[in-house]
Scaffold this motif. Structure first.
Motif, PDB file in Angstrom:
ATOM      1  N   ARG A   1       0.549  -1.235   0.337  1.00 14.25           N
ATOM      2  CA  ARG A   1       0.347   0.038   0.291  1.00 14.25           C
ATOM      3  C   ARG A   1       0.699   1.002   0.015  1.00 14.25           C
ATOM      4  NH1 ARG A   1      -2.435   1.157   4.171  1.00 14.25           N
ATOM      5  NH2 ARG A   1      -4.895   2.456   3.126  1.00 14.25           N
ATOM      6  N   GLY A   2       1.871   1.315   0.384  1.00 10.46           N
ATOM      7  CA  GLY A   2       2.950   2.856   1.074  1.00 10.46           C
ATOM      8  C   GLY A   2       2.589   3.156   1.729  1.00 10.46           C
ATOM      9  N   LYS A   3       1.594   3.240   2.837  1.00  7.95           N
ATOM     10  CA  LYS A   3       1.531   3.872   3.897  1.00  7.95           C
ATOM     11  C   LYS A   3       0.572   2.494   4.968  1.00  7.95           C
ATOM     12  CE  LYS A   3      -3.353   5.306   1.965  1.00  7.95           C
ATOM     13  NZ  LYS A   3      -3.592   6.327   1.279  1.00  7.95           N
ATOM     14  N   ASP A   4       0.486   3.461   5.986  1.00  6.89           N
ATOM     15  CA  ASP A   4       0.143   2.484   7.180  1.00  6.89           C
ATOM     16  C   ASP A   4      -1.132   2.867   6.961  1.00  6.89           C
ATOM     17  OD1 ASP A   4      -0.225   0.989   8.880  1.00  6.89           O
ATOM     18  OD2 ASP A   4       0.833   2.378  10.869  1.00  6.89           O
ATOM     19  N   TRP A   5      -2.137   1.714   8.239  1.00  7.22           N
ATOM     20  CA  TRP A   5      -3.513   1.980   7.937  1.00  7.22           C
ATOM     21  C   TRP A   5      -3.405   2.619   9.447  1.00  7.22           C
ATOM     22  CZ3 TRP A   5      -4.392  -4.002   8.201  1.00  7.22           C
ATOM     23  CH2 TRP A   5      -3.806  -5.357   7.368  1.00  7.22           C
TER      24      TRP A   5
ATOM     25  N   TYR B   1      -7.122  -0.597  12.229  1.00  6.73           N
ATOM     26  CA  TYR B   1      -6.580  -2.016  12.993  1.00  6.73           C
ATOM     27  C   TYR B   1      -7.474  -2.205  13.991  1.00  6.73           C
ATOM     28  CZ  TYR B   1      -1.958  -1.057  11.411  1.00  6.73           C
ATOM     29  OH  TYR B   1      -0.216  -1.227  10.942  1.00  6.73           O
ATOM     30  N   ARG B   2      -8.012  -1.561  14.414  1.00  2.00           N
ATOM     31  CA  ARG B   2      -9.169  -2.315  15.718  1.00  2.00           C
ATOM     32  C   ARG B   2     -10.261  -3.563  15.338  1.00  2.00           C
ATOM     33  NH1 ARG B   2     -12.372   2.053  17.883  1.00  2.00           N
ATOM     34  NH2 ARG B   2     -13.084   0.314  19.881  1.00  2.00           N
ATOM     35  N   TYR B   3     -10.489  -2.844  13.496  1.00  2.00           N
ATOM     36  CA  TYR B   3     -11.727  -4.495  12.725  1.00  2.00           C
ATOM     37  C   TYR B   3     -10.999  -5.191  12.913  1.00  2.00           C
ATOM     38  CZ  TYR B   3     -15.178  -0.266  12.704  1.00  2.00           C
ATOM     39  OH  TYR B   3     -16.015   0.723  12.379  1.00  2.00           O
ATOM     40  N   LEU B   4      -9.565  -5.043  12.094  1.00  2.00           N
ATOM     41  CA  LEU B   4      -8.706  -6.501  11.535  1.00  2.00           C
ATOM     42  C   LEU B   4      -8.904  -6.950  13.607  1.00  2.00           C
ATOM     43  CD1 LEU B   4      -7.075  -7.651  10.234  1.00  2.00           C
ATOM     44  CD2 LEU B   4      -5.034  -6.631  10.812  1.00  2.00           C
TER      45      LEU B   4
ATOM     46  N   GLY C   1      -9.230  -6.421  24.937  1.00  2.00           N
ATOM     47  CA  GLY C   1      -8.897  -5.416  26.341  1.00  2.00           C
ATOM     48  C   GLY C   1      -7.758  -4.620  25.884  1.00  2.00           C
ATOM     49  N   ASN C   2      -7.142  -4.999  24.975  1.00  2.00           N
ATOM     50  CA  ASN C   2      -5.825  -3.835  25.333  1.00  2.00           C
ATOM     51  C   ASN C   2      -5.989  -3.090  23.716  1.00  2.00           C
ATOM     52  OD1 ASN C   2      -4.106  -5.254  26.266  1.00  2.00           O
ATOM     53  ND2 ASN C   2      -3.398  -6.293  24.942  1.00  2.00           N
ATOM     54  N   TRP C   3      -7.376  -3.286  22.781  1.00  2.00           N
ATOM     55  CA  TRP C   3      -7.436  -2.726  22.021  1.00  2.00           C
ATOM     56  C   TRP C   3      -8.840  -1.500  22.033  1.00  2.00           C
ATOM     57  CZ3 TRP C   3      -4.634  -0.898  17.008  1.00  2.00           C
ATOM     58  CH2 TRP C   3      -3.863  -1.524  17.534  1.00  2.00           C
ATOM     59  N   PHE C   4      -8.971  -1.638  23.154  1.00  4.12           N
ATOM     60  CA  PHE C   4     -10.959  -1.023  23.138  1.00  4.12           C
ATOM     61  C   PHE C   4     -10.930  -0.879  24.871  1.00  4.12           C
ATOM     62  CE2 PHE C   4     -11.341  -3.474  19.326  1.00  4.12           C
ATOM     63  CZ  PHE C   4     -12.634  -2.822  18.858  1.00  4.12           C
ATOM     64  N   GLY C   5     -11.366   0.403  24.528  1.00  3.40           N
ATOM     65  CA  GLY C   5     -11.768   1.725  26.077  1.00  3.40           C
ATOM     66  C   GLY C   5     -13.442   0.862  26.480  1.00  3.40           C
TER      67      GLY C   5
ATOM     68  N   LEU D   1      -1.868 -10.695  13.514  1.00  5.92           N
ATOM     69  CA  LEU D   1      -2.579 -10.748  14.752  1.00  5.92           C
ATOM     70  C   LEU D   1      -1.326  -9.345  15.573  1.00  5.92           C
ATOM     71  CD1 LEU D   1      -4.831  -9.822  17.266  1.00  5.92           C
ATOM     72  CD2 LEU D   1      -3.792 -12.197  17.911  1.00  5.92           C
ATOM     73  N   ALA D   2      -1.759  -7.982  15.510  1.00  7.55           N
ATOM     74  CA  ALA D   2      -0.851  -7.009  16.317  1.00  7.55           C
ATOM     75  C   ALA D   2      -1.711  -7.063  17.836  1.00  7.55           C
ATOM     76  CB  ALA D   2      -1.008  -5.707  16.025  1.00  7.55           C
ATOM     77  N   ALA D   3      -1.086  -7.814  18.464  1.00  9.61           N
ATOM     78  CA  ALA D   3      -1.780  -7.680  20.112  1.00  9.61           C
ATOM     79  C   ALA D   3      -1.841  -6.886  20.757  1.00  9.61           C
ATOM     80  CB  ALA D   3      -0.405  -9.309  21.173  1.00  9.61           C
ATOM     81  N   TYR D   4      -0.716  -5.898  20.085  1.00  7.29           N
ATOM     82  CA  TYR D   4      -0.714  -4.905  21.685  1.00  7.29           C
ATOM     83  C   TYR D   4      -0.529  -3.906  20.423  1.00  7.29           C
ATOM     84  CZ  TYR D   4       1.068  -8.251  24.018  1.00  7.29           C
ATOM     85  OH  TYR D   4       1.463  -9.530  24.655  1.00  7.29           O
ATOM     86  N   PRO D   5      -1.505  -2.170  20.943  1.00 11.22           N
ATOM     87  CA  PRO D   5      -1.227  -1.188  19.857  1.00 11.22           C
ATOM     88  C   PRO D   5      -0.425  -0.490  19.896  1.00 11.22           C
ATOM     89  CG  PRO D   5      -3.350  -1.046  21.523  1.00 11.22           C
ATOM     90  CD  PRO D   5      -2.560  -2.381  22.346  1.00 11.22           C
ATOM     91  N   GLU D   6       1.193  -0.957  20.748  1.00  8.68           N
ATOM     92  CA  GLU D   6       2.143   0.180  20.930  1.00  8.68           C
ATOM     93  C   GLU D   6       2.598  -1.113  19.779  1.00  8.68           C
ATOM     94  OE1 GLU D   6       1.664  -1.228  24.836  1.00  8.68           O
ATOM     95  OE2 GLU D   6       0.375  -1.851  23.210  1.00  8.68           O
ATOM     96  N   ASP D   7       2.954  -2.085  19.311  1.00  7.15           N
ATOM     97  CA  ASP D   7       2.889  -2.662  18.147  1.00  7.15           C
ATOM     98  C   ASP D   7       2.777  -2.685  16.603  1.00  7.15           C
ATOM     99  OD1 ASP D   7       4.721  -4.293  20.552  1.00  7.15           O
ATOM    100  OD2 ASP D   7       3.127  -5.987  19.634  1.00  7.15           O
ATOM    101  N   ALA D   8       1.723  -1.651  16.064  1.00  7.59           N
ATOM    102  CA  ALA D   8       1.021  -1.141  15.453  1.00  7.59           C
ATOM    103  C   ALA D   8       1.829   0.173  14.877  1.00  7.59           C
ATOM    104  CB  ALA D   8      -0.462  -1.570  15.166  1.00  7.59           C
TER     105      ALA D   8
END
Length: 521
Positions: free
Chosen positions: A18-22, A27-30, A189-193, A249-256
């Motif tokens: 893609r040449g760019k990030d999501w 990421y949350r939907y994925l 839980g890591n990704w959602f409030g 799977l990006a298990a942590y928001p930090e990893d993305a």
């Protein structure tokens, strides 16, 4: 300089193309999609043992009509004596060692062996999930589960008739299966409030019922070729899902490249506003915006003892003990019950019983979503769970009493029972676990999602082991005894939640309760 765990290779490949990030939303939907498929695969791989119970230990023998499973083919198939070979069994009498007088008890022992190891492994898996890379941990668990589920089925092709072989395969599979639930709940839980956590996780928790339905259909679709295939196909499914987890799977928001909820800064994109507990995009062109790279390696885990002292963990764990006793008895024994019971004056074939049992999980999907939505609206997790638990008692009584009138009546009453049985089970194992895993007593310096989830679900899984074990013995005395046990279990779960509610109300009146505890009323 901090070091990141690493972005999954599948996401790296898509980024390069893609040449760019999501965006954060993508990421949350994925994350929701990957974890949904992952745990659906876990449950699909548990379902075959319930489908083939009547094959290994038949009452009357059933026709092996070469038809597709529902919904692709006929829903109901009438049972009739078999002339020749039946559904993949070694003889017309079932499959040794499960075709003797103690066959039903042996099937119960197989179930309890799986669930006992699963529940004990849950405690260890939860702590490991908080200290290891969740993506790799989950992948290893899924691949290992698939291998040993498949090996159980290979007993058919290798003509194995030793009880210890099937017992060991189930026990090792149970150990690998323990990696699943703490890990997927921690990732979500890591990704959602928290504001809409009940509804989000109620919808997401449909993976349990979807997995049960998928496992039933997969197992039934190949049953006529030999019962071994009913294990190999779901085993291959969970291995394929494990590969997907490793890749995407990006298990942590930090990893993305996103900050985690407890460490979000006002200038970072994708930050969480703590007052509203809503994830928001921070810039209009957030895909190209600079992202502060925050390491997930430096996360600290929480020990089992420390997690037990988080308010609400032990009461909800004890409640789930009895809730899962009820839910897992249906999971492991409902197809067998349907094949051994006359419905509308007819006996169903093994395949038809498996097809019909999926409707219990259809009701469970509605129940999980409804319980999550109500708990969010009322801000009352415990009250919602208790109400559903009490309603499950008359629903099971009515199902047992009137479910044999006709297939239509059985289907409707089964869905209603599934709604009330699976509703509180879904709520406690998802939203409540995630709420407690981010409790304010942790002071934001550590995450205990996997550990707390393991304590609650591990304790619940002990009940899940006890229910099918008792069913194996009680069913020989009559199914009324089994349903009495289920209603008593639901009543005790409701009483435990009611006691918790009284305690929380007392804390609220005296001004000694924490905000989290008030929210759980």
């Amino acid at each position: 300089m901090t070091r990141m765990r690493g972005i999954p290779p599948g996401i790296l490949l898509i980024r390069s193309l893609r040449g760019k990030d999501w965006s954060l939303k993508t990421y949350r939907y994925l994350t929701l999609f990957v974890t949904f498929v992952a745990y659906a695969a876990y449950h699909a791989s548990r379902k075959p043992s319930s489908i083939i119970k009547s094959v290994l230990d038949p009452g009357p023998n059933y026709d092996s009509a070469n038809v597709l499973p529902w919904p692709m083919g006929d829903f109901f198939l009438k049972s009739k004596p078999i002339n020749g070979t039946n559904l993949g069994t070694s003889t017309e009498e079932g499959w040794a060692p499960f075709n003797g007088k103690d066959g039903t008890s042996k099937l119960g022992e197989i179930d309890v062996a799986f669930l006992a190891v699963y529940s004990l492994g849950m405690y260890v898996a939860g702590h490991l999930g908080d200290t290891l890379d969740l993506r790799l941990f989950l992948t290893a668990g899924m691949v290992g589960s698939g291998i040993f589920v498949g090996l159980f089925g290979m007993g058919y092709f290798w003509n194995v008739h030793h009880f210890w072989y099937f017992l060991v395969m189930q026990m090792v599979a149970g150990l690998f299966q323990a990696t699943g639930w703490p890990s997927v709940v921690a990732v979500v839980g890591n990704w959602f409030g928290k504001r809409r956590r009940g509804l989000i996780m109620g919808i997401w928790n449909a993976h349990t019922s979807i997995g049960n339905i998928s496992g039933s259909l997969l197992a039934a679709s190949v049953l006529q070729y030999g019962w071994g295939w009913s294990f190999i196909l779901p085993g291959a499914f969970i291995v394929a899902a494990g590969i997907m987890v490793f890749l995407f799977l990006a298990a942590y928001p930090e990893d993305a490249g996103f900050p985690n909820p407890g460490e979000a800064s006002p200038n970072a994109r994708g930050t969480i506003q703590d007052e509203n507990l809503i994830w928001e995009e921070g810039t209009s062109n957030d895909e190209e915006a600079h992202v502060p790279r925050i390491s997930s390696v430096n996360r600290k885990g929480v020990g089992l003892i420390g997690a037990c002292f988080i308010p609400g963990v032990i009461p909800f764990a004890l409640c789930l003990f009895f809730s899962k006793l009820v839910a897992y008895t249906f999971l492991f024994w409902l197809p067998f019950y349907l094949s051994q019971t006359e419905i509308g004056g007819e006996r169903l074939s093994v395949k038809s019983a498996g097809n019909l049992s999926t409707l219990f999980d259809v009701g469970g999907i509605v129940g999980g979503i409804l319980a999550g939505y109500i708990s969010d609206k009322l801000k009352a997790r415990a009250t919602t769970a208790a109400s559903f638990m009490y309603a499950a008692i008359p629903s099971m009584l009515v199902y047992r009493t009137y479910g044999n009138i006709s297939k239509t009546m059985n289907a409707v009453l089964m869905m209603i029972a599934g709604l009330f049985v699976n509703g509180p089970y879904a709520l406690i194992t998802t939203a409540v676990s995630a709420d407690l895993g981010t409790h304010s007593s942790l002071k934001g310096d550590s995450r205990a999602l996997a550990t707390v989830t393991a304590i609650i679900d591990g304790t619940g899984s002990m009940g899940a082991a006890l229910g099918p074990l008792l069913t194996g013995f009680l069913s020989t005395k009559g199914w009324d005894a089994v349903f009495a046990m289920l209603m008593i279990g639901a009543c005790i779960a409701g009483l435990l939640l009611s006691r918790l509610l009284l305690y929380l109300n007392h804390l609220y009146v005296t001004g000694r309760g924490s905000p989290l505890l008030h929210k759980h009323r």
